[in-house]
Design a protein around this motif. Structure first.
Motif, PDB file in Angstrom:
ATOM      1  N   ASN A 120      35.562  48.381  35.949  1.00 48.92           N
ATOM      2  CA  ASN A 120      35.894  48.937  37.262  1.00 48.92           C
ATOM      3  C   ASN A 120      36.794  47.949  37.996  1.00 48.92           C
ATOM      4  O   ASN A 120      36.404  46.809  38.253  1.00 48.92           O
TER       5      ASN A 120
ATOM      6  N   SER B 122      42.376  45.775  46.925  1.00 42.54           N
ATOM      7  CA  SER B 122      42.346  46.118  48.352  1.00 42.54           C
ATOM      8  C   SER B 122      43.312  45.228  49.108  1.00 42.54           C
ATOM      9  O   SER B 122      43.589  44.099  48.715  1.00 42.54           O
TER      10      SER B 122
ATOM     11  N   GLU C 124      31.465  39.953  37.472  1.00 38.68           N
ATOM     12  CA  GLU C 124      32.498  40.289  38.450  1.00 38.68           C
ATOM     13  C   GLU C 124      33.470  39.123  38.563  1.00 38.68           C
ATOM     14  O   GLU C 124      33.060  37.979  38.806  1.00 38.68           O
TER      15      GLU C 124
ATOM     16  N   THR D  32      41.387  41.467  44.685  1.00 38.87           N
ATOM     17  CA  THR D  32      41.290  42.269  43.462  1.00 38.87           C
ATOM     18  C   THR D  32      40.059  41.803  42.697  1.00 38.87           C
ATOM     19  O   THR D  32      39.903  40.607  42.424  1.00 38.87           O
ATOM     20  N   SER D  33      39.170  42.743  42.401  1.00 38.52           N
ATOM     21  CA  SER D  33      37.963  42.388  41.663  1.00 38.52           C
ATOM     22  C   SER D  33      37.827  43.286  40.439  1.00 38.52           C
ATOM     23  O   SER D  33      38.124  44.486  40.492  1.00 38.52           O
TER      24      SER D  33
ATOM     25  N   LYS E  96      38.969  47.045  41.404  1.00 42.34           N
ATOM     26  CA  LYS E  96      39.044  47.384  42.829  1.00 42.34           C
ATOM     27  C   LYS E  96      40.068  46.505  43.529  1.00 42.34           C
ATOM     28  O   LYS E  96      39.774  45.370  43.902  1.00 42.34           O
TER      29      LYS E  96
END
Length: 844
Positions: free
Chosen positions: A384, A388, A420, A405-406, A386
């Motif tokens: 996943n 932002s 993560e 950004t992860s 993500k």
């Protein structure tokens, strides 16, 4: 003079607006506005919230005695369309002139515009219509009052009311309640048709809410129904329903015998209903089905295994270790059915954070008389990403652009672990740029983070007896690196932690940091006086006073002349700046502060946190919360230094790998209590105490572990870092100390709609204690130092957006301990000295 005239004009305007409002403006003729309710219970006035809430009609709400919402409603025009028609339709010439500027269609639509219709709709929607005395509603109120007291054992209660109609279309209602004597419970017997349930009830009846000799209360009987139902359904009675429980009570006697009746299971067969004894079920096979989001066909089995009486099936190759899933399941084969075990299983599987909405189905096996369990798990995507981007504004940055950004990788070791990885960056423009190049974007920060979470405790020994899996234990290993450039002292920081979390019981959480490592390195120390401007200004003024520089010049920062002035003073280079001179002490204090804020910090700590709150749900307005934390740092490094016989520095401290480590003990306690006063009114209070004591290798607390006062979530009459320490008059850019006391109180009330208001009082301060600070004004010396608790009062507005609350507060310095004795109280209570605070959600 102009200022006085403005105040007079404003006062007259407000007075006219208030007096012009006629609260009975929209009360029809021969009707009366309800302005007061009075309840007399057995001849005594009763104003308890629970009693008042029984009344169907309440007077219009008011704000400090002013019926704001009623007056808003009265300002609204009932038929704004008629005004428009009278202005334009009935005046053809005016209509024709308006149509020259606008089209006819636009003119016709003016009647639905905000100024003609929308404004009045807003006033009606936000306002409150007048509460008119209604006899039918009043009769409903006395029935509710009678029912309330009946449910509390007063079976002979009599209620009546009297409406008093006053002049100017106003009225009051007086309610009279005569309760008589209450009824108490006498002997308690029971009749349970299913023998198996009879045994279960007998075993647990000591926990009953209904006991002989207590006053009758309907709530006790309802709670006992729930207790019995929960007890049965947690001991195998899968099909038990609360409707099977009833009571026979003799309400004609003041000592009422009670009979508990529990009937058999009612089952519908066609048009008829038959009863049969309840059964106690054991659990049969426990089947676990895993599938991916794009494959929800549970019947297609590609892989399977058996692990400790659990059957695991997968629609593709099983990607999870069996133990990782079964450890989260509380339903065991051959155990009795339990509602609690079902709830714990759903919650535990959700806490793994690798499945979407787990579901459980129970199927009765009529041959074995057991319940087969089918658990369906749909996997979340393994990866996943993500990204932002945010534009921010703070008390440090005028404008900032940050990106994060992860990447999350689920089930990385097949045990429901989550890795993560994050990258973050920020550029911004600071307030009062400290960059010598005077760039607009003078802030640059980059960082990287890693978090690896486990749904269990990662320890070399078993902890099941101390922290069972019902407490949802988890472990987290984290590390991070950040680098700041062109802001402050251009810090580099490295953090790492190993912590464990668990939930001992409902609304209680515990966290233990086995390792909490923080290393901070200051790269651009020469930029110190550009950042801490107040220290530089004091130093510069003293250099002018003692003739080191003339009044037209300034101490140089880049060339080191500011530091040279400090060193020369401390080396007694200036005859007038002797050790006994107060200005010598000021310069020495500036030097000590600079050394402390520019030193590199190595913090190797461990801590334990405990929190508890009584909230039942997100919207609960009456609750309390407590948070406590203890921390110790430097002890392990001190042991290593002693064992390795590290040499001592000139100041007596020791270093590990060339880094001086911090050593201290810290404790803090935070308590919050909210009271719901109904009708949108709430009182909230908070108390906080924190202390950090340096010892061993440290004479002071690292800046990152110290306390500050002021700001939107603390004492709102002072800006962040602006209060204290103690009664000191010095105002540095960042005032901090190692002990803090804070008390806050806030009265919150509803204004209209989603807009709320508050009055608040914030009391507190920070002090130095048990460290190297010598200034008596900053040091806490005992009870007498409590006189330096600062007091700020003020008012605020809050707008509830449902998913968050926006807050604007104005704080006023009511008692300022830094002022002279005759200037401490009430000298800064004016708008020009108000401190605005913008925040999100409540301050505590």
């Amino acid at each position: 003079m102009n200022n006085i005239n403005t105040k007079i004009s404003l006062f007259i305007l407000i007075s006219v607006l208030i007096t012009a409002c006629d609260v009975v403006k929209k009360v029809p003729n021969k009707k009366h506005l309800l302005i007061k309710n009075e309840i007399l219970v057995n001849g005594k006035k009763n104003s308890e919230d629970v009693i008042i809430s029984q009344l169907v009609q309440q007077p219009n709400t008011s704000l400090l005695g002013y019926k704001l919402r009623l007056n808003m409603y009265n300002l609204a025009i009932n038929n704004p369309d008629s005004i428009f028609k009278a202005k334009y339709i009935a005046n053809p010439e005016k209509y024709k002139r308006q149509a020259k500027w606008l089209s006819k269609k636009q003119v016709d639509r003016l009647g639905q515009s905000f100024w003609y219709s929308g404004w009045h709709s807003f006033l009606k929607r936000t306002g409150e219509p007048p509460v008119i005395i209604d006899t039918l509603k009043t009769k409903r109120s006395i029935k509710r009052l009678k029912a309330y007291y009946f449910n509390h054992g007063y079976f002979d209660t009599e209620t009546k009311f009297k409406a008093t109609y006053l002049e100017k279309k106003r009225g009051e209602i007086s309610y009279t309640v005569t309760t008589g004597k209450p009824t108490f419970l006498d002997t308690i017997s029971y009749d349970i048709e299913t023998p198996a349930l009879d045994s279960l009830y007998t075993f647990s009846k000591s926990k009953s809410f209904i006991k002989q000799g207590q006053q009758y209360k309907l709530d006790d009987f309802n709670n006992e129904r729930s207790r019995i139902t929960s007890n049965f359904r947690n001991h195998g009675v899968y099909y038990f329903q609360q409707q099977s429980i009833s009571y026979v009570i003799d309400t004609t006697s003041k000592k009422a015998p009670v009979k508990l009746i529990i009937t058999n299971q009612a089952t519908k067969f066609g048009d008829s209903v038959k009863s049969k004894p309840y059964k106690i079920y054991k659990m049969g096979a426990v089947n676990i089905f895993t599938t991916d989001l794009d494959n929800k066909n549970h019947e297609k089995i590609a892989d399977s295994t058996i692990y400790k009486n659990f059957n695991l099936y997968s629609t593709n190759k099983l990607r999870y270790r069996s133990k990782a899933i079964t450890d989260a399941i509380f339903i065991q084969k051959d155990s009795l059915y339990s509602d609690d075990n079902r709830t714990l299983t759903l919650r535990s599987l959700s806490n793994l954070k690798v499945f979407n909405y787990p579901s459980i189905q129970f199927v009765e096996d009529t041959i074995t008389q057991t319940l087969k369990t089918n658990i369906y798990l749909t996997s979340k995507p393994k990866y996943n990403l993500k990204p932002s981007l945010d534009v921010t504004h703070s008390n440090i940055q005028d404008i900032g652009i940050s990106g994060v950004t992860s990447l999350s990788i689920r089930n990385i070791f097949r045990g429901a672990e989550i890795l993560e990885l994050g990258l973050r960056g920020n550029i911004g423009s600071s307030k009062g740029s400290s960059s010598p190049e005077n760039k607009f974007f003078d802030i640059l920060e980059i960082g990287a983070d890693m978090r690896l979470s486990f749904p269990r405790l990662i320890l070399p020994f078993k902890t099941e007896r101390i922290i069972p899996k019902s407490m949802f234990p988890s472990s987290l290993i984290s590390a991070g690196f950040a680098k700041q450039k062109n802001i402050g002292l251009d810090k580099e920081s490295f953090t790492a932690a190993i912590n464990y979390n668990w939930i001992p019981k409902k609304n209680v959480s515990a966290k233990f940091d086995l390792v909490n490592l923080q290393y901070i390195k200051n790269i651009n120390i020469n930029n110190y006086f550009n950042v801490y401007g107040s220290s530089y200004n004091k130093l510069n003024n003293l250099a002018r006073i003692y003739g080191v520089i003339n009044s037209e010049n300034n101490l140089g920062i880049a060339d080191g002349s500011a530091d040279a002035f400090i060193n020369n003073t401390l080396n007694n280079a200036y005859p007038l700046l002797t050790v006994s001179n107060p200005d010598y002490k000021t310069i020495k204090s500036i030097k000590e502060r600079k050394d402390r804020l520019t030193e590199n910090n190595l913090i190797f700590a461990g801590n334990f946190s405990y929190s508890k709150d009584s909230k039942t749900d997100f919207f609960d307005k009456e609750f309390y919360s407590f948070r406590g934390k203890i921390e110790a740092a430097g002890n392990i490094l001190s042991l290593v230094a002693n064992l390795s016989k590290q040499p001592r520095n000139s100041d007596g401290t020791r270093s590990i790998f060339g880094l001086e480590y911090s050593q201290y003990a810290k404790a803090e306690f935070d308590f919050v209590k909210n009271w719901d006063l109904t009708n949108g009114k709430t009182v909230a209070v908070r108390s906080f105490f924190g202390i950090a004591i340096p010892y061993g290798n440290s004479k002071s607390i690292p800046f990152s572990r110290s306390y500050f006062a002021g700001g939107s979530n603390d004492n709102r009459a002072w800006q962040s870092y602006g209060l204290g320490p103690g009664s000191s008059l010095e105002s540095y850019d960042f005032n901090e100390a190692n002990m803090k006391i804070a008390f806050n109180a806030e009265f919150r009330y509803k204004i209209f709609g989603n807009l709320n208001g508050a009055f608040f009082a914030d009391c507190g301060n920070i002090w130095n204690v048990f460290d190297n600070e010598q200034d008596e004004a900053k040091v806490f010396s005992g009870i007498s130092s409590l006189k330096n608790l600062a007091l700020g009062t003020g008012l605020g507005l809050r707008y509830d957006f449902k998913f968050f609350l926006a807050r604007l507060d104005f704080g006023f310095k009511t008692y300022n301990p830094a002022k002279d004795e005759n200037e401490k109280w009430f000298k800064e209570l004016n708008l020009s000295k108000a401190v605005p605070n913008i925040g999100i959600n409540y301050p505590f």
